[in-house]
Design a protein around this motif. Structure first.
Motif, mmCIF file in Angstrom:
data_model
loop_
_atom_site.group_PDB
_atom_site.id
_atom_site.type_symbol
_atom_site.label_atom_id
_atom_site.label_comp_id
_atom_site.label_asym_id
_atom_site.label_seq_id
_atom_site.Cartn_x
_atom_site.Cartn_y
_atom_site.Cartn_z
ATOM 1 N N GLU A 155 -4.171 47.644 40.678
ATOM 2 C CA GLU A 155 -4.999 47.258 39.557
ATOM 3 C C GLU A 155 -3.935 47.319 38.454
ATOM 4 O OE1 GLU A 155 -8.708 49.942 39.228
ATOM 5 O OE2 GLU A 155 -8.308 50.278 41.324
ATOM 6 N N THR A 156 -4.364 46.995 37.238
ATOM 7 C CA THR A 156 -3.434 47.051 36.160
ATOM 8 C C THR A 156 -4.292 48.224 34.939
ATOM 9 O OG1 THR A 156 -4.064 45.295 34.865
ATOM 10 C CG2 THR A 156 -2.187 45.111 36.450
ATOM 11 N N CYS A 157 -3.507 48.850 34.286
ATOM 12 C CA CYS A 157 -3.962 49.483 33.069
ATOM 13 C C CYS A 157 -2.972 49.587 32.156
ATOM 14 C CB CYS A 157 -4.456 50.970 33.831
ATOM 15 S SG CYS A 157 -5.069 52.092 32.527
ATOM 16 N N SER A 158 -3.402 49.441 30.910
ATOM 17 C CA SER A 158 -2.358 49.330 29.691
ATOM 18 C C SER A 158 -2.255 50.539 29.107
ATOM 19 C CB SER A 158 -3.032 48.364 28.582
ATOM 20 O OG SER A 158 -2.145 48.320 27.406
ATOM 21 N N PRO A 159 -0.942 51.125 29.072
ATOM 22 C CA PRO A 159 -0.807 52.509 28.748
ATOM 23 C C PRO A 159 -0.840 52.450 27.075
ATOM 24 C CG PRO A 159 1.217 51.235 29.430
ATOM 25 C CD PRO A 159 0.108 50.466 29.699
ATOM 26 N N ARG A 160 -1.153 53.457 26.538
ATOM 27 C CA ARG A 160 -1.229 53.647 24.920
ATOM 28 C C ARG A 160 0.018 54.515 24.716
ATOM 29 N NH1 ARG A 160 -6.898 56.207 25.449
ATOM 30 N NH2 ARG A 160 -5.656 57.690 26.758
ATOM 31 N N THR A 161 1.160 54.072 24.380
ATOM 32 C CA THR A 161 2.389 54.725 24.367
ATOM 33 C C THR A 161 3.211 54.271 23.048
ATOM 34 O OG1 THR A 161 2.686 54.941 26.872
ATOM 35 C CG2 THR A 161 4.634 55.296 25.616
ATOM 36 N N ASP A 162 3.659 55.091 22.198
ATOM 37 C CA ASP A 162 4.363 54.811 21.194
ATOM 38 C C ASP A 162 5.888 54.575 21.853
ATOM 39 O OD1 ASP A 162 5.878 54.482 18.681
ATOM 40 O OD2 ASP A 162 5.259 56.596 18.076
ATOM 41 N N GLY A 200 18.546 59.962 17.683
ATOM 42 C CA GLY A 200 19.549 59.820 18.541
ATOM 43 C C GLY A 200 19.374 59.683 20.068
ATOM 44 N N GLU A 201 18.182 58.939 20.359
ATOM 45 C CA GLU A 201 18.140 58.809 21.834
ATOM 46 C C GLU A 201 18.910 57.529 22.272
ATOM 47 O OE1 GLU A 201 13.921 59.001 24.337
ATOM 48 O OE2 GLU A 201 13.832 57.798 22.497
ATOM 49 N N SER A 202 19.391 57.527 23.162
ATOM 50 C CA SER A 202 20.137 56.450 23.829
ATOM 51 C C SER A 202 19.131 55.267 24.399
ATOM 52 C CB SER A 202 21.072 56.549 24.881
ATOM 53 O OG SER A 202 20.527 57.134 26.058
ATOM 54 N N PRO A 203 19.516 54.150 24.486
ATOM 55 C CA PRO A 203 18.783 53.288 25.306
ATOM 56 C C PRO A 203 18.309 53.477 26.642
ATOM 57 C CG PRO A 203 20.387 52.099 23.898
ATOM 58 C CD PRO A 203 20.734 53.402 24.048
ATOM 59 N N ALA A 204 19.080 54.114 27.472
ATOM 60 C CA ALA A 204 18.789 54.552 28.827
ATOM 61 C C ALA A 204 17.850 55.577 28.906
ATOM 62 C CB ALA A 204 19.981 54.945 29.615
ATOM 63 N N ALA A 205 18.238 56.568 27.929
ATOM 64 C CA ALA A 205 17.264 57.619 27.768
ATOM 65 C C ALA A 205 15.844 57.091 27.274
ATOM 66 C CB ALA A 205 17.697 58.745 26.944
ATOM 67 N N LEU A 206 15.642 56.158 26.380
ATOM 68 C CA LEU A 206 14.455 55.721 25.932
ATOM 69 C C LEU A 206 13.607 55.098 27.081
ATOM 70 C CD1 LEU A 206 12.681 54.879 23.545
ATOM 71 C CD2 LEU A 206 13.809 53.010 23.158
ATOM 72 N N ALA A 207 14.325 54.318 27.875
ATOM 73 C CA ALA A 207 13.494 53.730 29.075
ATOM 74 C C ALA A 207 13.069 54.590 30.026
ATOM 75 C CB ALA A 207 14.732 52.507 29.820
ATOM 76 N N ALA A 238 3.259 56.180 32.575
ATOM 77 C CA ALA A 238 2.604 56.600 33.949
ATOM 78 C C ALA A 238 1.847 57.892 33.731
ATOM 79 C CB ALA A 238 3.555 56.997 35.065
ATOM 80 N N GLN A 239 2.078 58.775 32.717
ATOM 81 C CA GLN A 239 1.654 59.920 32.341
ATOM 82 C C GLN A 239 0.256 59.684 31.698
ATOM 83 O OE1 GLN A 239 4.313 62.320 30.452
ATOM 84 N NE2 GLN A 239 4.699 63.553 32.202
ATOM 85 N N ASP A 240 0.359 58.665 30.870
ATOM 86 C CA ASP A 240 -0.741 58.057 29.882
ATOM 87 C C ASP A 240 -1.975 57.486 30.620
ATOM 88 O OD1 ASP A 240 -1.875 57.650 27.118
ATOM 89 O OD2 ASP A 240 -1.957 55.620 28.194
ATOM 90 N N VAL A 241 -1.532 56.527 31.748
ATOM 91 C CA VAL A 241 -2.431 56.082 32.537
ATOM 92 C C VAL A 241 -3.277 56.991 33.710
ATOM 93 C CG1 VAL A 241 -2.529 54.351 34.368
ATOM 94 C CG2 VAL A 241 -1.256 53.783 32.771
ATOM 95 N N CYS A 242 -2.339 57.934 34.070
ATOM 96 C CA CYS A 242 -3.199 59.051 34.768
ATOM 97 C C CYS A 242 -4.148 59.644 33.994
ATOM 98 C CB CYS A 242 -2.089 60.112 35.165
ATOM 99 S SG CYS A 242 -1.066 59.577 36.378
ATOM 100 N N GLN A 243 -3.814 59.883 32.629
ATOM 101 C CA GLN A 243 -4.628 60.877 31.617
ATOM 102 C C GLN A 243 -5.957 59.595 31.440
ATOM 103 O OE1 GLN A 243 -2.457 61.587 28.351
ATOM 104 N NE2 GLN A 243 -1.424 63.513 29.344
ATOM 105 N N GLN A 244 -5.862 58.208 31.062
ATOM 106 C CA GLN A 244 -6.704 57.376 30.981
ATOM 107 C C GLN A 244 -7.738 57.439 32.185
ATOM 108 O OE1 GLN A 244 -5.932 53.548 29.125
ATOM 109 N NE2 GLN A 244 -3.967 54.198 29.029
ATOM 110 N N LEU A 245 -7.177 57.347 33.518
ATOM 111 C CA LEU A 245 -7.966 57.460 34.473
ATOM 112 C C LEU A 245 -8.657 58.707 34.833
ATOM 113 C CD1 LEU A 245 -5.409 55.468 36.918
ATOM 114 C CD2 LEU A 245 -7.584 54.580 35.589
ATOM 115 N N GLN A 246 -8.492 59.688 34.231
ATOM 116 C CA GLN A 246 -8.942 61.082 34.288
ATOM 117 C C GLN A 246 -8.881 61.440 35.802
ATOM 118 O OE1 GLN A 246 -12.875 60.861 32.330
ATOM 119 N NE2 GLN A 246 -11.984 61.221 30.267
ATOM 120 N N ILE A 247 -7.691 61.472 36.188
ATOM 121 C CA ILE A 247 -7.566 61.805 37.854
ATOM 122 C C ILE A 247 -7.787 63.253 38.201
ATOM 123 C CG2 ILE A 247 -5.906 61.653 39.632
ATOM 124 C CD1 ILE A 247 -4.592 59.350 38.306
#
Length: 221
Positions: free
Chosen positions: A42-49, A55-62, A70-79
């Motif tokens: 299934e797919t679930c759209s994350p609600r992530t800013d 000062g965050e590097s591009p690699a760290a941002l990714a 992943a954490q937000d989707v877990c919370q949305q699904l109320q696992i």
């Protein structure tokens, strides 16, 4: 709410022991890539800013965004702890001269991005995070692809953008289609990473989480 996605394989009574697989993204590119494994998901759209931190590097941002999705989707699904769900979150950030390049959103910004990248090396950082809360599994991996762009003319850039309209792609280039003609060289240990989901790492993390894709496919027979 998650939306269903139905590749060729479907759940049967023999797969009851397998987790519910959820892709934390509505990206058509990531959905196409995960569908290559032939597993029901299934797919679930994350609600992530997705704004970078100071000062965050591009690699760290990714990496941070893949985990946050992943954490937000877990919370949305109320696992609940008794539920068995495996969630995949992913994010891609393009980097030019140490600066992050996001999704352009429109023709003008895409033109500016490609003009800045012509003749340059660009690093595409693609992170994936796999979470299986029932077993308290969570792991993240970063794949970096180095792409060398041709010295493109303004006419080349405009022709490409009008043909592909890659305004939802980090760095304004879709290498899986016409965007490949923009490039001189790709250096990577996983060709799927540039498209948006590093499948080699994803499959490895799924195995580490106890959900081997090949064993799962055998159960679908």
């Amino acid at each position: 709410m998650p939306s269903s996605h139905s590749p060729q394989a479907t759940l049967t009574s023999t797969t009851a022991a397998w987790p519910r697989l959820v892709l934390g993204s509505t990206s058509p590119y990531r959905k196409e890539l995960l569908a290559r494994l032939g597993l029901p998901f299934e797919t679930c759209s994350p609600r992530t800013d997705e704004q970078p931190l100071p000062g965050e590097s591009p690699a760290a941002l990714a990496l941070r965004l893949a985990q946050a999705k992943a954490q937000d989707v877990c919370q949305q699904l109320q696992i609940a702890s008794s539920s068995d769900v495996l969630v995949i979150g992913s994010d891609q950030v393009a980097e030019l001269h140490g600066q992050a390049l996001g999704k352009p959103g429109d023709h003008q910004r895409a033109t500016e991005q490609l003009r800045a990248m012509r003749g340059q090396e660009v690093h595409f950082h693609t992170a994936v995070c796999v979470m299986r809360p029932a077993s308290q599994f969570a792991s993240t991996h970063l794949s970096t692809v180095t792409v060398t762009f041709r010295d493109l003319s303004d006419a080349d850039i405009d022709t490409y953008l009008l043909a592909e309209r890659p305004y939802d792609c980090a760095g304004s280039a879709k290498a899986e289609t016409l965007g490949i003609v923009l490039l001189e060289r790709i250096v990577s240990d996983d060709p799927t990473a540039l498209i948006g989901l590093p499948l080699i790492a994803t499959a490895r993390l799924m195995r580490d989480a106890g959900a081997d894709a090949l064993a799962w496919r055998r159960a679908l027979r």
